[in-house]
Design a protein around this motif. Structure first.
Motif, PDB file in Angstrom:
ATOM      1  N   ASP A 333       6.222  54.545  24.260  1.00  0.00           N
ATOM      2  CA  ASP A 333       5.892  53.881  25.512  1.00  0.00           C
ATOM      3  C   ASP A 333       6.420  52.451  25.581  1.00  0.00           C
ATOM      4  O   ASP A 333       5.934  51.636  26.366  1.00  0.00           O
ATOM      5  CB  ASP A 333       4.369  53.873  25.695  1.00  0.00           C
ATOM      6  CG  ASP A 333       3.779  55.275  25.657  1.00  0.00           C
ATOM      7  OD1 ASP A 333       4.186  56.104  26.482  1.00  0.00           O
ATOM      8  OD2 ASP A 333       2.924  55.544  24.785  1.00  0.00           O
ATOM      9  N   TRP A 335       8.944  51.100  26.913  1.00  0.00           N
ATOM     10  CA  TRP A 335       9.466  50.604  28.183  1.00  0.00           C
ATOM     11  C   TRP A 335       8.381  49.902  28.990  1.00  0.00           C
ATOM     12  O   TRP A 335       8.692  49.024  29.813  1.00  0.00           O
ATOM     13  CB  TRP A 335      10.103  51.743  28.991  1.00  0.00           C
ATOM     14  CG  TRP A 335       9.127  52.553  29.792  1.00  0.00           C
ATOM     15  CD1 TRP A 335       8.390  53.619  29.373  1.00  0.00           C
ATOM     16  CD2 TRP A 335       8.776  52.336  31.162  1.00  0.00           C
ATOM     17  NE1 TRP A 335       7.588  54.085  30.393  1.00  0.00           N
ATOM     18  CE2 TRP A 335       7.822  53.312  31.504  1.00  0.00           C
ATOM     19  CE3 TRP A 335       9.177  51.411  32.130  1.00  0.00           C
ATOM     20  CZ2 TRP A 335       7.251  53.387  32.776  1.00  0.00           C
ATOM     21  CZ3 TRP A 335       8.613  51.478  33.399  1.00  0.00           C
ATOM     22  CH2 TRP A 335       7.661  52.472  33.713  1.00  0.00           C
ATOM     23  N   GLY A 339      10.418  46.970  29.879  1.00  0.00           N
ATOM     24  CA  GLY A 339      10.774  47.050  31.288  1.00  0.00           C
ATOM     25  C   GLY A 339      10.029  46.011  32.110  1.00  0.00           C
ATOM     26  O   GLY A 339      10.609  45.351  32.986  1.00  0.00           O
ATOM     27  N   PRO A 384      14.455  55.820  29.957  1.00  0.00           N
ATOM     28  CA  PRO A 384      13.632  54.802  29.295  1.00  0.00           C
ATOM     29  C   PRO A 384      12.340  55.331  28.708  1.00  0.00           C
ATOM     30  O   PRO A 384      11.852  54.787  27.707  1.00  0.00           O
ATOM     31  CB  PRO A 384      13.362  53.788  30.412  1.00  0.00           C
ATOM     32  CG  PRO A 384      13.609  54.521  31.688  1.00  0.00           C
ATOM     33  CD  PRO A 384      14.678  55.510  31.383  1.00  0.00           C
ATOM     34  N   ALA A 385      11.784  56.381  29.280  1.00  0.00           N
ATOM     35  CA  ALA A 385      10.521  56.909  28.780  1.00  0.00           C
ATOM     36  C   ALA A 385      10.689  57.851  27.597  1.00  0.00           C
ATOM     37  O   ALA A 385       9.699  58.284  27.009  1.00  0.00           O
ATOM     38  CB  ALA A 385       9.768  57.640  29.896  1.00  0.00           C
ATOM     39  N   VAL A 398      15.716  50.975  27.522  1.00  0.00           N
ATOM     40  CA  VAL A 398      14.287  50.657  27.485  1.00  0.00           C
ATOM     41  C   VAL A 398      14.012  49.372  28.251  1.00  0.00           C
ATOM     42  O   VAL A 398      13.037  49.278  28.997  1.00  0.00           O
ATOM     43  CB  VAL A 398      13.808  50.556  26.023  1.00  0.00           C
ATOM     44  CG1 VAL A 398      12.359  50.092  25.954  1.00  0.00           C
ATOM     45  CG2 VAL A 398      13.975  51.893  25.306  1.00  0.00           C
ATOM     46  N   TYR A 399      14.876  48.391  28.093  1.00  0.00           N
ATOM     47  CA  TYR A 399      14.726  47.120  28.797  1.00  0.00           C
ATOM     48  C   TYR A 399      15.156  47.222  30.256  1.00  0.00           C
ATOM     49  O   TYR A 399      14.366  46.998  31.180  1.00  0.00           O
ATOM     50  CB  TYR A 399      15.594  46.051  28.130  1.00  0.00           C
ATOM     51  CG  TYR A 399      15.113  45.543  26.784  1.00  0.00           C
ATOM     52  CD1 TYR A 399      14.536  44.290  26.658  1.00  0.00           C
ATOM     53  CD2 TYR A 399      15.248  46.319  25.636  1.00  0.00           C
ATOM     54  CE1 TYR A 399      14.117  43.802  25.432  1.00  0.00           C
ATOM     55  CE2 TYR A 399      14.828  45.849  24.402  1.00  0.00           C
ATOM     56  CZ  TYR A 399      14.261  44.583  24.301  1.00  0.00           C
ATOM     57  OH  TYR A 399      13.843  44.123  23.085  1.00  0.00           O
ATOM     58  N   ARG A 401      16.914  49.744  32.194  1.00  0.00           N
ATOM     59  CA  ARG A 401      16.601  50.866  33.071  1.00  0.00           C
ATOM     60  C   ARG A 401      15.094  50.918  33.298  1.00  0.00           C
ATOM     61  O   ARG A 401      14.641  51.346  34.369  1.00  0.00           O
ATOM     62  CB  ARG A 401      17.117  52.174  32.463  1.00  0.00           C
ATOM     63  CG  ARG A 401      17.058  53.325  33.447  1.00  0.00           C
ATOM     64  CD  ARG A 401      17.827  54.520  32.960  1.00  0.00           C
ATOM     65  NE  ARG A 401      17.471  55.707  33.723  1.00  0.00           N
ATOM     66  CZ  ARG A 401      17.941  56.918  33.486  1.00  0.00           C
ATOM     67  NH1 ARG A 401      18.820  57.101  32.502  1.00  0.00           N
ATOM     68  NH2 ARG A 401      17.572  57.950  34.210  1.00  0.00           N
ATOM     69  N   GLY A 402      14.305  50.468  32.309  1.00  0.00           N
ATOM     70  CA  GLY A 402      12.867  50.348  32.528  1.00  0.00           C
ATOM     71  C   GLY A 402      12.560  49.410  33.682  1.00  0.00           C
ATOM     72  O   GLY A 402      11.706  49.695  34.535  1.00  0.00           O
ATOM     73  N   THR A 436       2.812  56.081  29.288  1.00  0.00           N
ATOM     74  CA  THR A 436       3.582  56.275  30.506  1.00  0.00           C
ATOM     75  C   THR A 436       2.819  57.097  31.533  1.00  0.00           C
ATOM     76  O   THR A 436       2.863  56.811  32.736  1.00  0.00           O
ATOM     77  CB  THR A 436       4.926  56.940  30.172  1.00  0.00           C
ATOM     78  OG1 THR A 436       5.652  56.085  29.279  1.00  0.00           O
ATOM     79  CG2 THR A 436       5.759  57.169  31.424  1.00  0.00           C
ATOM     80  N   LEU A 460      12.929  57.553  35.509  1.00  0.00           N
ATOM     81  CA  LEU A 460      12.080  57.392  34.328  1.00  0.00           C
ATOM     82  C   LEU A 460      12.382  58.429  33.250  1.00  0.00           C
ATOM     83  O   LEU A 460      12.465  58.095  32.059  1.00  0.00           O
ATOM     84  CB  LEU A 460      10.611  57.480  34.746  1.00  0.00           C
ATOM     85  CG  LEU A 460       9.555  57.165  33.678  1.00  0.00           C
ATOM     86  CD1 LEU A 460       9.757  55.778  33.083  1.00  0.00           C
ATOM     87  CD2 LEU A 460       8.153  57.288  34.281  1.00  0.00           C
TER      88      LEU A 460
END
Length: 469
Positions: A333, A335, A339, A384-385, A398-399, A401-402, A436, A460
């Motif tokens: 989890d 992101w 994110g 990202p998830a 993760v950063y 696209r989150g 998430t 996601l």
């Protein structure tokens, strides 16, 4: 998580008071044996099944010249069933003695697992004392970065994400098991010891000095830090009276002064945007660039490898809400940490005359945001998830696209509703854990008339670059 990618990431005694909650496994008369891990999808041995830690009291001493750690720790936890054995995460170091409620206990080591077998099964609140010694280790993560106990030119720096804290104290080292902390550290005279929370006194003892720190709000162990060395220390406060403690390596003092002076300004903006600050103090630790390869959102005072810029300061302060107060339930989890903190940077820029979040989103989607093609392509390498493995839990998707997921939510619900959603999410899970599924449910509950299925499916969880921006 760690903000360090080029695109932007002696003898010790530990006294554990464990008030345990729910240990599984079996072994020993009258109880069950705790599980050696909580089954995290990426770090299955991290944490320990069967109990929830409530408090760590660490009484440590470190001699940089001999590279030897000594100390005592007290852990308080809660058990949900009788326990004939329990596990603690501890990597390296030599265990000398273990007692449970003052009585000698049998113990064994296997990898990072320290298994403790008390004379009688325990339940409710109990106390474990572990005495251990040796040189604390520097660990290498699956992504190649270093954590644990990092030696510096004048001392040491302890960083714990994701599992590095097990290199300097035993415990349940998984983000789902949060606790309060008190830390006492003895160091040679002339050095300082800086940790999380608020200072609780210092005392000279001949050629050594004892520094005490206390963290009153729950903290995941990966957010615990200990910085030992020579620092310029400043104690100030925000306009609202929140204490701000900064510790800066003297070599970085000049370069850091202006940006650290903006901490109250960033906090005030963040409170307007995310809601009340969740902790009792704020601040920063600034090391030399060679002492750490990344910044980390350690609770109350993030660590920076050299003077940060304003964007990085905003990122790590935003983590105090998203990651430190609202902590991921598992490492899948992440992101929800990165994110959110990345999108906080977009909002800061937007609110301070820079690029709008929409402009940043469009540049990312078009493939022209990063200076190199490889990073632009990496943005779409996985959803990202669902990072593919432990080596990718702090990778580009993760950063960034989150953050794009959050922007799609904002475009769906509108600016005012989105700001309310940010504050509500932080409020609903304050000092807790979330995953998430909790987030998607919260968004859908907050905007019952909207359809988010396409966002979840394409942005996601979807593979590759979505067809529609």
């Amino acid at each position: 998580m760690r903000f360090h990618r080029p695109a932007f990431r002696g003898v010790a005694a530990v006294l554990l008071v464990v008030s345990v909650a729910g240990c599984g496994g079996g072994a020993g008369a009258g109880g069950a044996a705790g599980r050696p891990g909580v089954g995290d999808p990426y770090f299955p041995k991290a944490g320990n099944g069967g109990y929830d830690v409530g408090h760590y009291a660490l009484d440590l001493a470190y001699d940089p010249g001999a590279h030897r750690l000594t100390g005592t720790a007290t852990i308080t936890a809660r058990a949900t069933e009788d326990l004939s054995a329990l596990n603690l995460d501890l990597k390296g170091l030599d265990v000398e003695e273990v007692t449970v409620d003052g009585a000698a206990a049998r113990w064994s080591r296997a990898g990072q697992e320290l298994t403790v077998r008390p004379r009688e099964a325990v339940d409710g609140t109990f106390r474990v004392t572990v005495r251990y010694s040796g040189a604390p280790l520097t660990l290498t993560d699956p992504d190649g970065s270093q954590e644990g106990w990092l030696r510096t030119a004048d001392g040491a720096l302890a960083l714990g994400e994701p599992v590095g804290s097990m290199a300097w104290f035993p415990g349940s080292h998984h983000p789902s098991d949060k606790a309060t902390y008190s830390v006492s550290v003895t160091v040679p005279k002339g050095l300082r010891a800086v940790s999380n929370g608020e200072p609780a006194g210092e005392e000279g003892k001949g050629s050594r000095t004892v520094y005490r720190w206390r963290t009153g709000e729950p903290m995941a162990s990966y957010l615990a830090t200990l910085a030992i060395g020579r620092y310029d220390v400043r104690r100030t406060a925000t306009a609202g009276g929140l204490p701000v403690y900064t510790a800066v390596d003297p070599e970085q003092a000049g370069a850091s002064r202006a940006v650290l002076a903006r901490i109250p300004e960033v906090l005030a903006w963040a409170e307007r945007t995310f809601g009340p600050y969740p902790f009792s103090s704020a601040g920063a630790i600034v090391e030399r660039p060679e002492d750490a390869g990344y910044a980390l959102e350690t609770q109350n005072r993030p660590v920076f490898p050299g003077a940060p810029d304003t964007g990085l300061l905003v990122h790590e302060i935003a983590h105090q809400w998203y990651g430190n107060s609202v902590t991921p339930r598992t490492w899948r989890d992440m992101w929800l940490n990165e994110g959110f903190a990345t999108y906080a940077q977009w909002l800061w820029e937007e609110d301070h005359g820079g690029a709008t979040a929409q402009r940043t989103f469009d540049a990312l989607y078009a493939g022209g945001y990063f200076p190199d093609a490889e990073t632009n392509e990496a943005l779409w390498s996985f959803p990202p998830a669902e990072p593919p493995d432990a080596a990718h839990i702090s990778a580009t998707p993760v950063y960034w696209r989150g953050a794009m997921v959050l922007h799609k939510v904002r475009r769906t619900v509108g600016d005012d509703a989105f700001r309310a959603l940010l504050r509500g999410w932080a409020r609903e899970h304050r000092h807790g854990n979330a995953d998430t599924g909790d987030f998607t449910s919260y968004v859908e509950k907050s905007a019952p008339g909207e359809d988010f299925a396409g966002i979840w499916e394409d942005w996601l969880y979807g593979e590759g670059r979505p067809e529609r921006p």
